[in-house]
Design an enzyme around this catalytic site. Structure first.
Site: not given
Ligand code: FMN
Ligand code: FAD
Ligand code: FES
Lengths: 311, 272
Positions: A28, A76, A78, A137, A173, A200, A252, A273-274
């Protein structure tokens, strides 16, 4: 490990109320509403797409600067900018390949009642395969601490969403920003969650020495990317041992090998994700490479590998 | 790869490995420091693109360490290849400046929307490396004799592709202004203001450069009632509208992605 076979490995995964063709989903907030990536691969090849966190009403999110790069990762803040549930269902969902791929709505609200209302609005739409509850939240009533950090509150939110979701599977989550993630995991599982997503982002910050100011307008933000993979693996391993419901690993992951590592540690499926930012076709490459890598390690079905980590 | 479900604005975008043809340093006069360089890549074979659009680029050496691609305007597109003009700024641009001919870099694009191409008197205002998209613009324009370029810069003029622009499109009017001390800035802005006024009546103004420069132009355009388009340079994570890290607030108070809804916006439609 099983001996090498010549048959094509089976990547299918069966989750509670949800069968997916492969364990690869997008995380997400990192894949927009899906369509942003439609020219980089076939969306229908993905196991699942978890869309940007949705709230009842559209949200503008935080002021700029919202993102900062850090070694092997990013921060982030956002602030959950999104178009709201109504516009999502009308404008985005119809264009997504919901018959071939599990489209998962990520939910965000600030109290249990609002979570219930949101879950009800989304669960009524059969084009969605599951709900993923984001409990990050900051709850004012609890002194600004996130729901996800308090087992009792996380359980209350889970119950509210479960009650409203009908037969639609509910994924919760979890946040890694706790002393013992298994406590929240158990509370949420006991409250009826069908699955858990770990993890998260990790709370972090970045400062600018030149301006002597934080780099993010929100001062602190969530750390993600390869830098957090060890933390995510640890959480998946701990949580999958603590509960009987499936765990979806995230944090990651950027290669097919990372996917198999998470499954070895106990994950049923994963989210990317990233890494979608590092190259917009990353997730499609991982889907493509997974079967060959399974063959390399003599894995014919992911069930053989799952949780077999020898410690 | 393409999907039948891609929305129209996305259908044209590709992510591909492109071979580096060469790296041409600019302004390598006395010191060894190369501030700016042209990165020339093999032709990406896009069906369509517009001046003002950009690409995201990654060098293999970014590895897992530099997470994001880096955004660069499409500066020239010819059958022989794609040219980007890059100012060495931090880690990513440094690594790109060290690329070797024959190496492959990952490029996704063409991204965003471009500048309006209208057959009317058009003023191009460039600050520093903000000059990059105007080469493509001037080359692609149907009536280059209607174009005027004003280029403000801090580094020596030979650091930038200004002479190239003049040689490529000799029909356009081009002036440069060297900002050597902070006291020069008001003089430059005065010159820009005078020009903006000249284009207020039925002309078109395009600007690309640092945010304070764009802010000043937005104000001037509003004061003189001129139509202006600004190309924004917000920090970008994904480049495709997914991360929401690059947003700007529009006239409806909504936060919109600079990468996919921009980077070019009508000045009166955004808050700066
Ligand atoms: C820009 C950005 C926006 C994200 N927005 C959400 C979100 O709206 N809801 C949520 O549950 N997690 C959100 N996440 C968290 C990611 O879903 C994920 O759990 C987290 O980035 C770890 O995974 P990764 O290292 O593969 O990015 C966000 C992450 C990033 C980088
Ligand atoms: C649409 C667009 C078009 C651009 N066109 C050009 C061009 O043609 N030529 C050129 O030289 N530069 C251009 N830039 C700026 C260029 O993207 C940055 O200079 C570059 O990303 C700096 O990266 P770095 O790794 O060297 O710097 P670092 O300081 O190491 O980068 C840190 C982070 O900040 C981001 N960043 C830093 N400065 C900027 C900036 N000014 N704008 C956007 N992001 C920034 C980087 O992407 C990176 O993620 C453009 C930017 C945008 C958004
Ligand atoms: S850079 Fe990700 S939305 Fe614009």
């Amino acid at each position: 490990m099983a001996s090498k076979t010549s048959t094509t490995p089976d990547t299918r995964v069966s989750l509670p109320g949800l069968a997916i063709k492969n364990p690869i989903m997008t995380a997400s907030g990192t894949f927009g509403y899906g369509l942003e990536f439609a020219s980089f691969g076939k969306l229908e090849d993905l196991g699942g797409i978890v869309v940007k966190g949705l709230s009842l009403k559209p949200r503008a999110g935080n002021p700029m600067e919202r993102i900062a790069e850090s070694p092997c990762g990013m921060l982030n803040a956002i602030g959950l900018q999104n178009i709201g549930v109504e516009r999502f269902l009308e404008e985005k969902l119809p264009a997504l390949p919901h018959e071939e791929t599990a489209i998962v709505a990520n939910l965000y609200a600030c109290d249990a009642a609002e979570f219930g209302e949101l879950a009800q609005a989304l669960a009524a739409d059969a084009r969605l395969a599951a709900l993923e509850v984001n409990v990050s939240c900051p709850n004012v009533a609890a002194g600004g601490q996130a729901f996800g950090q308090d087992p009792a509150q996380a359980a209350a939110v889970t119950r509210a969403v479960k009650d409203a979701a009908g037969s639609m599977p509910v994924i919760v989550k979890l946040s890694p920003n706790v002393a013992d993630i298994t406590m929240v995991a158990r509370a949420v599982a006991d409250a009826g969650a069908d699955m858990l997503t770990c993890i998260n982002t990790l709370l972090g910050m970045a400062v600018d020495l030149k301006t002597r100011r934080p780099r993010l307008a929100n001062v602190v933000g969530g750390l993600s990317g390869p830098a957090i993979k060890p933390v995510a693996l640890r959480c998946v391993w701990q949580v999958s041992q603590a509960v009987d419901i499936p765990v979806i690993g995230v944090g990651g992951i950027s290669t097919a090998a990372d996917v198999l590592e998470f499954i070895l540690a106990g994950a049923h499926a994963v989210q990317i994700g990233t890494a979608n930012f590092m190259r917009p076709d990353t997730v499609f490459h991982i889907v493509e490479e997974l079967p060959a890598l399974m063959s390399t390690y003599g894995v014919t079905h992911l069930d053989e590998l799952r949780g077999t980590l020898q410690v | 790869m393409s999907s039948k479900k891609a929305p129209t604005y996305m259908r044209n975008i590709k992510c591909q490995e492109l071979t580096v043809l060469d790296v041409v340093p600019f302004g390598q006069t006395l010191s060894e420091v190369t501030h700016c360089f042209a990165l020339r890549l093999e032709n990406p074979g896009w069906e369509r693109w517009r001046p003002g659009q950009f690409v995201m680029v990654r060098h293999p050496s970014f590895g897992l360490e530099l997470i994001w691609g880096r955004a660069f305007s499409i500066s020239r597109m010819a059958s022989s290849g794609l040219s980007l003009f890059i100012q060495t700024y931090g880690r990513g641009t440094k690594r790109l400046s060290e690329s070797l001919p024959g190496e492959k870099v990952t490029v996704w694009g063409p991204l965003g929307n471009g500048f309006a191409v209208q057959d009317k008197r058009t003023l191009m205002l460039a600050g520093g490396i903000g000059l990059a998209p105007f080469l493509a613009y001037a080359e692609a324009h149907p009536s280059p004799n209607k174009l005027e370029l004003i280029f403000g810069h801090r580094l020596p003029l030979e650091t930038y592709p200004f002479e190239n622009a003049k040689n490529l499109v000799p029909e356009m009017t081009a002036r440069s202004f060297h900002e050597q001390t902070p006291e020069d800035l008001p003089k430059f802005l005065e010159m820009v203001d005078e020009a903006v006024q000249r284009y207020a009546d039925g002309g078109l103004i395009l600007a690309c450069g640092p945010t304070p420069f764009l802010r000043a132009i937005k104000k001037m355009a509003a004061e003189h009632g001129a139509m202006a388009q600004l190309s924004l340079e917000n920090k970008m994570g994904c480049g495709v509208g997914a991360c929401l890290g690059c947003v700007v607030t529009d006239d409806k108070g909504e936060n919109v992605q600079v990468c996919s809804k921009g980077p070019v916006f009508w000045a009166h439609k955004i808050e700066l």
